[in-house]
Scaffold this motif. Structure first.
Motif, PDB file in Angstrom:
ATOM      1  N   ALA A 203      11.856  73.961  37.670  1.00 26.46           N
ATOM      2  CA  ALA A 203      10.955  74.750  36.286  1.00 26.46           C
ATOM      3  C   ALA A 203       9.973  74.819  35.455  1.00 26.46           C
ATOM      4  O   ALA A 203      10.087  73.697  35.335  1.00 26.46           O
ATOM      5  N   GLY A 204       8.610  74.582  36.245  1.00 16.40           N
ATOM      6  CA  GLY A 204       7.458  73.814  35.163  1.00 16.40           C
ATOM      7  C   GLY A 204       7.367  72.275  36.649  1.00 16.40           C
ATOM      8  O   GLY A 204       6.575  72.217  35.155  1.00 16.40           O
ATOM      9  N   VAL A 205       7.689  72.657  37.115  1.00 15.67           N
ATOM     10  CA  VAL A 205       6.963  71.588  37.870  1.00 15.67           C
ATOM     11  C   VAL A 205       6.115  71.891  38.720  1.00 15.67           C
ATOM     12  O   VAL A 205       6.986  71.949  40.079  1.00 15.67           O
ATOM     13  N   ASN A 206       4.971  70.868  38.912  1.00 17.90           N
ATOM     14  CA  ASN A 206       4.204  71.219  40.061  1.00 17.90           C
ATOM     15  C   ASN A 206       4.439  69.858  40.689  1.00 17.90           C
ATOM     16  O   ASN A 206       4.658  68.917  40.962  1.00 17.90           O
ATOM     17  N   GLN A 207       4.926  70.741  42.349  1.00  9.74           N
ATOM     18  CA  GLN A 207       4.873  68.829  43.037  1.00  9.74           C
ATOM     19  C   GLN A 207       3.851  68.822  43.533  1.00  9.74           C
ATOM     20  O   GLN A 207       3.831  66.752  43.590  1.00  9.74           O
ATOM     21  N   GLU A 208       2.253  69.635  43.554  1.00  8.33           N
ATOM     22  CA  GLU A 208       1.169  68.440  43.623  1.00  8.33           C
ATOM     23  C   GLU A 208       0.462  68.039  42.626  1.00  8.33           C
ATOM     24  O   GLU A 208       0.125  66.287  43.196  1.00  8.33           O
ATOM     25  N   GLU A 209       1.314  67.746  41.377  1.00 12.79           N
ATOM     26  CA  GLU A 209       0.789  66.706  40.756  1.00 12.79           C
ATOM     27  C   GLU A 209       2.198  65.620  41.042  1.00 12.79           C
ATOM     28  O   GLU A 209       0.818  64.273  40.359  1.00 12.79           O
ATOM     29  N   ILE A 210       2.583  65.500  41.000  1.00 15.26           N
ATOM     30  CA  ILE A 210       3.647  64.109  40.851  1.00 15.26           C
ATOM     31  C   ILE A 210       3.834  63.853  42.170  1.00 15.26           C
ATOM     32  O   ILE A 210       4.650  62.716  42.474  1.00 15.26           O
ATOM     33  N   GLN A 211       3.127  64.402  43.467  1.00 16.86           N
ATOM     34  CA  GLN A 211       3.645  63.604  44.358  1.00 16.86           C
ATOM     35  C   GLN A 211       2.874  62.358  45.010  1.00 16.86           C
ATOM     36  O   GLN A 211       1.672  62.065  44.461  1.00 16.86           O
ATOM     37  N   PRO A 212       3.386  60.909  45.528  1.00 17.31           N
ATOM     38  CA  PRO A 212       2.643  59.523  44.948  1.00 17.31           C
ATOM     39  C   PRO A 212       1.898  59.524  46.316  1.00 17.31           C
ATOM     40  O   PRO A 212       1.691  60.528  46.888  1.00 17.31           O
ATOM     41  N   GLY A 213       0.907  59.275  45.973  1.00 14.65           N
ATOM     42  CA  GLY A 213      -0.270  58.530  46.817  1.00 14.65           C
ATOM     43  C   GLY A 213      -1.230  59.870  47.513  1.00 14.65           C
ATOM     44  O   GLY A 213      -1.446  59.486  48.745  1.00 14.65           O
ATOM     45  N   ASN A 214      -1.695  60.558  47.146  1.00 12.36           N
ATOM     46  CA  ASN A 214      -2.383  61.292  47.597  1.00 12.36           C
ATOM     47  C   ASN A 214      -1.654  62.547  48.112  1.00 12.36           C
ATOM     48  O   ASN A 214      -2.474  63.106  49.476  1.00 12.36           O
ATOM     49  N   MET A 215      -0.745  61.879  48.969  1.00 16.09           N
ATOM     50  CA  MET A 215       0.265  62.937  49.957  1.00 16.09           C
ATOM     51  C   MET A 215       0.456  64.619  49.928  1.00 16.09           C
ATOM     52  O   MET A 215       0.350  65.166  48.518  1.00 16.09           O
TER      53      MET A 215
END
Length: 70
Positions: free
Chosen positions: A47-59
């Motif tokens: 909850a509260g984690v935005n996956q797009e922000e923490i995705q490595p290497g602009n993947m």
């Protein structure tokens, strides 16, 4: 040392198979049967984690490769 013969051999093999089954049940079988418990824990911890922000290497975030394009 005497060899196991007859019913003692069967009891020994049954004990070993039962022990292995009893050991693996809470590790392998129970999580597959009761997956709702683990889904709830995952929902609470993410909850509260935005996956797009923490995705490595602009993947891009994972998507189903077998999903049909519309």
């Amino acid at each position: 040392m005497t060899l196991l013969k007859g019913w003692r051999y069967g009891a020994f093999v049954g004990f070993i198979a039962g022990f292995i089954g009893a050991t693996l049940y809470p590790i392998v079988i129970s999580p597959m049967i009761n997956s709702d418990y683990y889904k709830q824990i995952q929902k609470e911890t993410r909850a509260g984690v935005n996956q797009e922000e923490i995705q490595p290497g602009n993947m891009k975030v994972w998507s189903d490769p077998f999903d049909r394009k519309k």
